[in-house]
Design a protein around this motif. Structure first.
Motif, PDB file in Angstrom:
ATOM      1  N   MET A   1      -3.145  18.192 -20.670  1.00 17.18           N
ATOM      2  CA  MET A   1      -3.086  18.076 -19.212  1.00 17.18           C
ATOM      3  C   MET A   1      -2.167  16.928 -18.827  1.00 17.18           C
ATOM      4  O   MET A   1      -2.622  15.828 -18.499  1.00 17.18           O
ATOM      5  CB  MET A   1      -4.503  17.856 -18.664  1.00 17.18           C
ATOM      6  CG  MET A   1      -5.390  19.071 -18.771  1.00 17.18           C
ATOM      7  SD  MET A   1      -7.161  18.667 -18.838  1.00 17.18           S
ATOM      8  CE  MET A   1      -7.348  18.219 -20.565  1.00 17.18           C
TER       9      MET A   1
ATOM     10  N   SER B   1      -0.568  16.156 -16.271  1.00 15.28           N
ATOM     11  CA  SER B   1      -0.712  15.605 -14.912  1.00 15.28           C
ATOM     12  C   SER B   1      -1.689  14.437 -14.866  1.00 15.28           C
ATOM     13  O   SER B   1      -1.678  13.654 -13.909  1.00 15.28           O
ATOM     14  CB  SER B   1      -1.182  16.694 -13.949  1.00 15.28           C
ATOM     15  OG  SER B   1      -0.229  17.730 -13.847  1.00 15.28           O
ATOM     16  N   LEU B   2      -2.531  14.301 -15.876  1.00 11.68           N
ATOM     17  CA  LEU B   2      -3.490  13.196 -15.904  1.00 11.68           C
ATOM     18  C   LEU B   2      -2.838  11.870 -16.262  1.00 11.68           C
ATOM     19  O   LEU B   2      -3.380  10.811 -15.950  1.00 11.68           O
ATOM     20  CB  LEU B   2      -4.615  13.490 -16.898  1.00 11.68           C
ATOM     21  CG  LEU B   2      -5.611  14.585 -16.507  1.00 11.68           C
ATOM     22  CD1 LEU B   2      -6.620  14.796 -17.622  1.00 11.68           C
ATOM     23  CD2 LEU B   2      -6.329  14.212 -15.208  1.00 11.68           C
ATOM     24  N   TYR B   3      -1.683  11.924 -16.926  1.00  8.86           N
ATOM     25  CA  TYR B   3      -1.076  10.666 -17.351  1.00  8.86           C
ATOM     26  C   TYR B   3       0.414  10.578 -17.052  1.00  8.86           C
ATOM     27  O   TYR B   3       1.092   9.650 -17.476  1.00  8.86           O
ATOM     28  CB  TYR B   3      -1.317  10.422 -18.846  1.00  8.86           C
ATOM     29  CG  TYR B   3      -1.477  11.673 -19.670  1.00  8.86           C
ATOM     30  CD1 TYR B   3      -2.757  12.229 -19.862  1.00  8.86           C
ATOM     31  CD2 TYR B   3      -0.403  12.306 -20.262  1.00  8.86           C
ATOM     32  CE1 TYR B   3      -2.920  13.375 -20.609  1.00  8.86           C
ATOM     33  CE2 TYR B   3      -0.576  13.450 -21.014  1.00  8.86           C
ATOM     34  CZ  TYR B   3      -1.834  13.981 -21.181  1.00  8.86           C
ATOM     35  OH  TYR B   3      -2.017  15.132 -21.924  1.00  8.86           O
TER      36      TYR B   3
ATOM     37  N   CYS C   1       6.042  16.066 -15.001  1.00 10.50           N
ATOM     38  CA  CYS C   1       5.416  17.079 -15.864  1.00 10.50           C
ATOM     39  C   CYS C   1       6.386  18.187 -16.287  1.00 10.50           C
ATOM     40  O   CYS C   1       6.389  18.589 -17.454  1.00 10.50           O
ATOM     41  CB  CYS C   1       4.194  17.666 -15.181  1.00 10.50           C
ATOM     42  SG  CYS C   1       2.855  16.469 -14.989  1.00 10.50           S
TER      43      CYS C   1
ATOM     44  N   GLN D   1      -2.715  20.139  -9.620  1.00  9.91           N
ATOM     45  CA  GLN D   1      -3.884  19.327  -9.280  1.00  9.91           C
ATOM     46  C   GLN D   1      -5.139  20.167  -9.085  1.00  9.91           C
ATOM     47  O   GLN D   1      -6.233  19.767  -9.463  1.00  9.91           O
ATOM     48  CB  GLN D   1      -3.596  18.512  -8.012  1.00  9.91           C
ATOM     49  CG  GLN D   1      -4.601  17.388  -7.767  1.00  9.91           C
ATOM     50  CD  GLN D   1      -4.624  16.379  -8.904  1.00  9.91           C
ATOM     51  OE1 GLN D   1      -3.576  15.939  -9.376  1.00  9.91           O
ATOM     52  NE2 GLN D   1      -5.830  16.021  -9.364  1.00  9.91           N
TER      53      GLN D   1
ATOM     54  N   LEU E   1      -6.692  20.883 -12.480  1.00  9.87           N
ATOM     55  CA  LEU E   1      -7.322  19.698 -13.072  1.00  9.87           C
ATOM     56  C   LEU E   1      -8.603  19.343 -12.332  1.00  9.87           C
ATOM     57  O   LEU E   1      -9.613  18.970 -12.949  1.00  9.87           O
ATOM     58  CB  LEU E   1      -6.360  18.517 -13.030  1.00  9.87           C
ATOM     59  CG  LEU E   1      -5.071  18.670 -13.843  1.00  9.87           C
ATOM     60  CD1 LEU E   1      -4.253  17.395 -13.762  1.00  9.87           C
ATOM     61  CD2 LEU E   1      -5.379  19.015 -15.286  1.00  9.87           C
ATOM     62  N   ASP E   2      -8.591  19.457 -11.005  1.00  7.14           N
ATOM     63  CA  ASP E   2      -9.784  19.159 -10.221  1.00  7.14           C
ATOM     64  C   ASP E   2     -10.929  20.108 -10.566  1.00  7.14           C
ATOM     65  O   ASP E   2     -12.103  19.730 -10.468  1.00  7.14           O
ATOM     66  CB  ASP E   2      -9.479  19.270  -8.723  1.00  7.14           C
ATOM     67  CG  ASP E   2      -8.574  18.147  -8.228  1.00  7.14           C
ATOM     68  OD1 ASP E   2      -8.439  17.138  -8.945  1.00  7.14           O
ATOM     69  OD2 ASP E   2      -8.003  18.282  -7.135  1.00  7.14           O
TER      70      ASP E   2
ATOM     71  N   THR F   1     -11.889  19.577 -15.076  1.00  8.77           N
ATOM     72  CA  THR F   1     -12.281  18.310 -15.697  1.00  8.77           C
ATOM     73  C   THR F   1     -13.670  17.793 -15.327  1.00  8.77           C
ATOM     74  O   THR F   1     -14.293  17.113 -16.148  1.00  8.77           O
ATOM     75  CB  THR F   1     -11.233  17.223 -15.384  1.00  8.77           C
ATOM     76  OG1 THR F   1     -11.008  17.166 -13.966  1.00  8.77           O
ATOM     77  CG2 THR F   1      -9.921  17.513 -16.089  1.00  8.77           C
TER      78      THR F   1
ATOM     79  N   LEU G   1      -8.175  15.822 -23.665  1.00 11.02           N
ATOM     80  CA  LEU G   1      -8.292  14.660 -22.773  1.00 11.02           C
ATOM     81  C   LEU G   1      -8.072  13.363 -23.545  1.00 11.02           C
ATOM     82  O   LEU G   1      -7.426  12.425 -23.060  1.00 11.02           O
ATOM     83  CB  LEU G   1      -9.676  14.657 -22.113  1.00 11.02           C
ATOM     84  CG  LEU G   1      -9.924  15.713 -21.031  1.00 11.02           C
ATOM     85  CD1 LEU G   1     -11.398  15.770 -20.676  1.00 11.02           C
ATOM     86  CD2 LEU G   1      -9.100  15.401 -19.785  1.00 11.02           C
TER      87      LEU G   1
ATOM     88  N   GLY H   1      -4.528  12.352 -24.246  1.00  8.72           N
ATOM     89  CA  GLY H   1      -3.843  11.796 -23.091  1.00  8.72           C
ATOM     90  C   GLY H   1      -3.678  10.294 -23.182  1.00  8.72           C
ATOM     91  O   GLY H   1      -2.701   9.730 -22.658  1.00  8.72           O
TER      92      GLY H   1
ATOM     93  N   ARG I   1      -0.269   8.244 -22.738  1.00 10.35           N
ATOM     94  CA  ARG I   1      -0.163   7.200 -21.725  1.00 10.35           C
ATOM     95  C   ARG I   1       0.588   5.977 -22.265  1.00 10.35           C
ATOM     96  O   ARG I   1       1.320   5.296 -21.543  1.00 10.35           O
ATOM     97  CB  ARG I   1      -1.570   6.789 -21.268  1.00 10.35           C
ATOM     98  CG  ARG I   1      -1.601   5.976 -19.987  1.00 10.35           C
ATOM     99  CD  ARG I   1      -3.016   5.444 -19.761  1.00 10.35           C
ATOM    100  NE  ARG I   1      -3.991   6.509 -19.709  1.00 10.35           N
ATOM    101  CZ  ARG I   1      -4.290   7.225 -18.623  1.00 10.35           C
ATOM    102  NH1 ARG I   1      -3.636   6.995 -17.504  1.00 10.35           N
ATOM    103  NH2 ARG I   1      -5.207   8.157 -18.663  1.00 10.35           N
TER     104      ARG I   1
END
Length: 600
Positions: free
Chosen positions: A322, A324-326, A332, A471, A474-475, A478, A498, A501, A505
């Motif tokens: 994912m 978009s989380l980091y 992306c 988004q 992911l919303d 997760t 996860l 990630g 990062r």
């Protein structure tokens, strides 16, 4: 010289057997390709025998367990038992051809009913009509105004959840703002009195492409008259045919309006009015992931259904990431492009809830991809997957197709899922946004996510990398309240993704290197598999927002409205509103009360 005349053929009598299992053991060809039935297949067939007299049965057989074989065995067993028509329905011509090949390998007689009246072989139609072979074709050849599939002893619906849209399409008039510009503008003008000022501003604002408004046509008498006048003159076949079956029942239909289309349809399809479906003795709904019974009731317009659920692990390994989380949202696409550029096999699948989202995702990714990919859509693979699987550089973009596409092995290792599949089509989008029915749509969303994640992992040794973008996705996926309702195996893969990630990062190139390693290095994959297997994940929990009763009630409500029984419809809607008391379903309760007032 005496003429040589052809010899008469002696009629063959099909041998019947006590069970589908016994039939399997006697099939002439099966030993070459199907030496034995797998455990899940045997379990499903034995459970089916216990329910064989029921009119509607849903069967869940997870990916890789041989769902098609089970469906064919049941269909052939019933054909031999009764000598009546039976049919096997799929989403596309390509899938129908796949079923025909499977039947040939087993030694089961099938009739090819793919195509149109002009292209079909009349002899094949005759074999099906006389009950001498299983008719194999697509959903669209049952759900239309002149179906080749007639009332049968049994109808087998493969990939049943994805087929719901094909069912609804028979009673859905869709007027596209681009494809049907003149008709769209005329219909919009006719609908104008039924739209508030704020609604009209939304549906004429190009930036509000995702918004769907419900026109209040039933409190404006002239609107339906004007709509009828416009659509009676429509020449587009995609509009004209569904219009003929809903024209006299507009009081039972909903009118959805957006900047890109007008959709007119009943809340559930009135399949009870379609003899080929309704008069069939038994309907078997096959799926790798059934989800809730309420969704099938709504999707097929039936009021009860028995279920067969075979317990089996979700085969294959999915490496879920994912970005978009980091990473920032605009970074992306660069991450995905960098993965594409480093691997040797340049094929990827994009799954999205709508065509605009699929197209938007491709447009964001493709500029950075080398070699530049060919963009393929559902139309390109209608008859065969080979335009994609044989391409050296292609991205297949599919909208709402979370089931019914099989891409095993090296056919495709990179799957991109864009945005949440929680609402597909105008009806679901409106219910989610305006009636806050997200909780009620959650089960459909989960089912689609599980199905989608299995498109590129078709057996126990298969693997694929899955990139989750957007988004809304992911919303959805997760939060623990949702992720814990996923199968334990997917929970592990999601938790593992996860955790990776944190590596990405710290190093912006780490994700690309990790994915490329997983796709190209067997030892690297082995290490990942070991770390995934070590994760301690609790058992999958069930979703407590059951909707079987509401699904049945919606079907009964539609049937009452379709037959002009307004008092009966009112009583059903009132009962729904009175019986629902969970806070999460306040929006559903409100929608039911609005039905009481005659405005939905």
């Amino acid at each position: 010289m005496e003429n040589k005349r052809p010899e008469f053929r002696k009629p063959k009598v099909a041998q019947s057997y006590e069970t589908p299992e016994e039939l399997f053991s006697k099939l002439p060809n099966r030993a070459k390709s199907h030496g034995y039935l797998r455990g899940p297949q045997t379990d499903a067939l034995r459970d089916y025998i216990k329910l064989q007299d029921k009119s509607d049965i849903a069967c869940e057989l997870p990916t890789g367990t041989g769902k098609t074989t089970v469906g064919l065995l049941i269909a052939e067993w019933r054909r031999r038992q009764t000598g009546e028509k039976v049919a096997y329905l799929t989403l596309t011509n390509q899938l129908a051809k796949q079923v025909l090949r499977e039947a040939e390998n087993l030694g089961i007689e099938c009739a090819n009913l793919i195509g149109t009246k002009e292209t079909r072989d009349a002899g094949e139609v005759g074999r099906y009509t006389m009950g001498r072979a299983i008719g194999v074709t697509t959903f669209s050849n049952l759900f239309n105004v002149n179906p080749v599939v007639q009332a049968s002893n049994i109808l087998v619906f493969d990939d049943a959840h994805s087929g719901e849209h094909s069912v609804a399409s028979m009673w859905t008039v869709k007027i596209d703002a681009e494809a049907h510009k003149a008709t769209y503008q005329e219909v919009l003008a006719a609908l104008r009195p039924s739209l508030s000022e704020s609604q009209y501003r939304v549906i004429t604002d190009e930036s509000e492409y995702a918004a769907v408004e419900l026109a209040d046509v039933h409190t404006h008498a002239d609107v339906l008259t004007n709509i009828t006048s416009v659509l009676d003159d429509a020449i587009e076949s995609s509009i004209r045919y569904p219009w003929t079956v809903i024209r006299n029942n507009l009081i039972a239909c909903l009118f959805f309006v957006s900047v890109r289309e007008v959709v007119i349809r009943p809340i559930t399809p009135p399949t009870h009015t379609h003899a080929s479906f309704n008069e069939t003795k038994q309907r078997l709904y096959m799926s790798a992931t059934l989800g809730g019974e309420g969704d099938l009731l709504r999707g097929y317009g039936v009021t009860s259904i028995e279920t067969i659920r075979v317990k089996h692990a979700q085969w294959g390994r999915r490496y879920i990431f994912m970005p978009s989380l980091y990473f920032e949202e605009d970074e992306c696409p660069q991450v995905v492009s960098s993965i594409w550029n480093e691997v040797s096999t340049h094929r990827a699948l994009i799954l999205a809830p709508s065509f605009p989202i699929a197209n938007r995702t491709f447009d964001a990714l493709s500029p950075g991809m080398t070699p530049s990919p060919t963009k393929l859509t559902a139309w390109d693979i209608e008859n065969s997957l080979s335009p994609f699987t044989t391409s050296e550089s292609a991205v297949l973009c599919l909208a709402g197709r979370y089931d019914g596409v099989d891409l095993p092995g090296d056919d495709c290792r990179l799957l991109i899922m864009a945005e949440s599949p929680g609402a597909i089509g105008a009806l679901e989008r409106h219910l989610r946004e305006h009636w806050k029915l997200g909780p009620l749509l959650r089960r459909r969303e989960r089912t689609r996510l599980i199905q989608g994640m299995g498109r590129c992992t078709r057996d126990a040794t298969d693997f694929a990398v899955i990139i989750l973008l957007g988004q809304s996705l992911l919303d959805s996926i997760t939060p623990p309240a949702f992720s814990k309702t996923l199968p334990g195996e997917i929970q592990r893969e999601l938790e593992w993704g996860l955790e990776q990630g944190e590596v990405a990062r710290e190093d912006s190139d780490a994700l690309m290197q990790m994915v490329v390693g997983l796709l190209t290095d067997e030892e690297y994959r082995k290490n990942a598999n070991e770390s995934i297997a070590e994760l301690d994940i609790p058992d999958q929990i069930s979703d407590e927002l059951g909707d079987e009763d509401s699904g049945k009630a919606e079907v009964l409500y539609l049937r009452a409205m379709w037959s002009y029984d307004y008092l009966g419809a009112y009583q059903i809607a009132r009962r729904i509103a009175d019986d629902i008391n969970k806070p999460e379903l306040a929006g559903y309760r409100g929608a039911s009360r609005r039905r009481n007032s005659g405005r939905v």
